[in-house]
Design an enzyme around this catalytic site. Structure first.
Site, PDB file in Angstrom:
ATOM      1  N   LYS A 203      88.606  18.947 102.852  1.00 28.08           N
ATOM      2  CA  LYS A 203      89.842  19.509 102.415  1.00 28.08           C
ATOM      3  C   LYS A 203      90.263  20.638 103.405  1.00 28.08           C
ATOM      4  CE  LYS A 203      90.931  21.912  98.509  1.00 28.08           C
ATOM      5  NZ  LYS A 203      91.648  21.762  97.209  1.00 28.08           N
TER       6      LYS A 203
HETATM    7  C1  5RP Z   1      91.591  26.394  95.010  1.00 25.34           C
HETATM    8  C2  5RP Z   1      91.796  24.827  95.593  1.00 25.34           C
HETATM    9  C3  5RP Z   1      92.759  24.169  95.093  1.00 25.34           C
HETATM   10  O1  5RP Z   1      92.364  22.890  94.588  1.00 25.34           O
HETATM   11  C4  5RP Z   1      93.513  23.670  96.444  1.00 25.34           C
HETATM   12  O2  5RP Z   1      94.047  24.924  97.056  1.00 25.34           O
HETATM   13  C5  5RP Z   1      94.704  22.945  96.158  1.00 25.34           C
HETATM   14  O3  5RP Z   1      95.568  23.276  95.256  1.00 25.34           O
HETATM   15  P1  5RP Z   1      97.096  23.763  95.889  1.00 25.34           P
HETATM   16  O4  5RP Z   1      97.685  22.537  96.519  1.00 25.34           O
HETATM   17  O5  5RP Z   1      97.832  24.485  94.753  1.00 25.34           O
HETATM   18  O6  5RP Z   1      96.870  24.540  97.234  1.00 25.34           O
HETATM   19  O7  5RP Z   1      90.570  24.471  96.045  1.00 25.34           O
HETATM   20  O8  5RP Z   1      90.662  27.056  95.794  1.00 25.34           O
END
Ligand code: 5RP
Length: 292
Positions: A203
């Site tokens: 991610k």
């Molecule tokens: C927090 C995360 C969140 O899951 C990720 O950032 C996704 O959420 P958003 O779309 O609100 O950024 O990993 O550390």
């Protein structure tokens, strides 16, 4: 004794038909074992090869984030529209209905709160507990360039070793410290490191310039985090650009659960991710659902 009289003698082996091997839809995952692929298929749609992960794990370092104060009230109604839920084991056990039968990506690292140095994380879930919870994957934060960079990498590689033992994929989450520049060069480095060190998928954040080089340089699927809440039309545009430039979906939180109409928003995001609907059409779709 079993009654064998009714078992027919004639058999059909379809001798002229070679056994088929269905191609696995995810980039870089062809050589994974069956269990690992099966778990990934609970995250990524086998049809589109993409996913809309609903991220609600923010409380593990931020506490009751806006929109997540009462997950039972605000998030459970969205579950039917997500391909996967990304959450902590606390939220899973205390609030999430066990009848939710799609993939769960379990937040497996943690430690410091927003009040402290965020990169100081450790592994926070054992692989046994992830298996007990029937997790489709475990997620670990990796802080490339952060103060505790090496430890965060070791957290990931330890989970990769344990995950490989039981067929559980690891999602490497690239966290970008405030002092670092969020550009394609950084994202290429961070995502590639996660993939090289064994993450099944990664991610990261979308960057408006050169994102296609981030996805091209990463040998496993990439999903993008949504980031801070922005207007719905912009969030849909970002999701479209990300999948158009090679992302395999989104792991979106605030831009869904902080939307004025979260159920409409998640459905519009699905249209973009799974059907490649252009963002202006998806925004109109969002508005029409919101008006109902
Ligand atoms: C927090 C995360 C969140 O899951 C990720 O950032 C996704 O959420 P958003 O779309 O609100 O950024 O990993 O550390």
């Amino acid at each position: 004794m079993a009654d064998t009289d009714s078992i027919p003698e004639t058999k059909e082996f379809h001798l002229g038909i070679p056994q088929t091997a269905e191609p696995f839809p995810l980039k870089g995952c062809h050589h994974l074992d069956w269990g690992m692929k099966n778990r990934l298929s609970h995250i990524f749609s086998p049809k589109s090869g993409r996913t809309v992960m609903l991220a609600v794990d923010h409380g593990y370092f931020m506490g009751p984030t806006s929109g997540l104060e009462r997950i039972d009230v605000t998030i459970n109604p969205l579950l039917g529209y997500a391909d996967t839920l990304m959450c902590t084991r606390g939220v899973l056990r205390s609030i999430t209905p066990p009848t939710f039968n799609k993939g769960v990506v379990l937040r497996a690292s943690g430690g410091p709160s927003i009040l402290k140095e965020l990169s100081d994380e450790n592994i926070a879930v054992s692989i046994e507990d992830a298996l007990r919870l029937n997790a489709a994957a475990v997620a670990v934060q990796v802080f490339i360039g952060g103060e505790f960079e090496t430890r965060s990498i070791h957290n990931m590689t330890r989970l990769v070793d344990e995950g490989n033992r039981y067929g559980v994929p690891v999602l490497g989450v690239t966290a970008v410290g405030k002092q670092l520049v969020r550009d394609a060069k950084y994202m290429r480095l961070a995502t590639r490191m996660c993939a090289e060190l064994g993450a099944a998928y990664v991610k990261t954040y979308f960057v408006s310039e050169g994102f296609e080089t981030v996805t091209a340089g990463c040998p496993v699927p990439i999903v993008i985090a949504g980031g801070k809440k922005m207007p719905e039309a912009e969030a849909l545009t970002m999701a479209f650009q990300a999948v158009d430039q090679g992302a395999a979906g989104v792991d979106m939180g605030r831009n869904i659960f902080q939307s004025e109409a979260p159920i409409a928003m998640i459905q519009a995001v699905r249209k973009v991710v799974h059907e490649h609907m252009p963002p202006n059409e998806a925004y109109e779709y969002y508005r029409s659902l919101k008006a109902k």
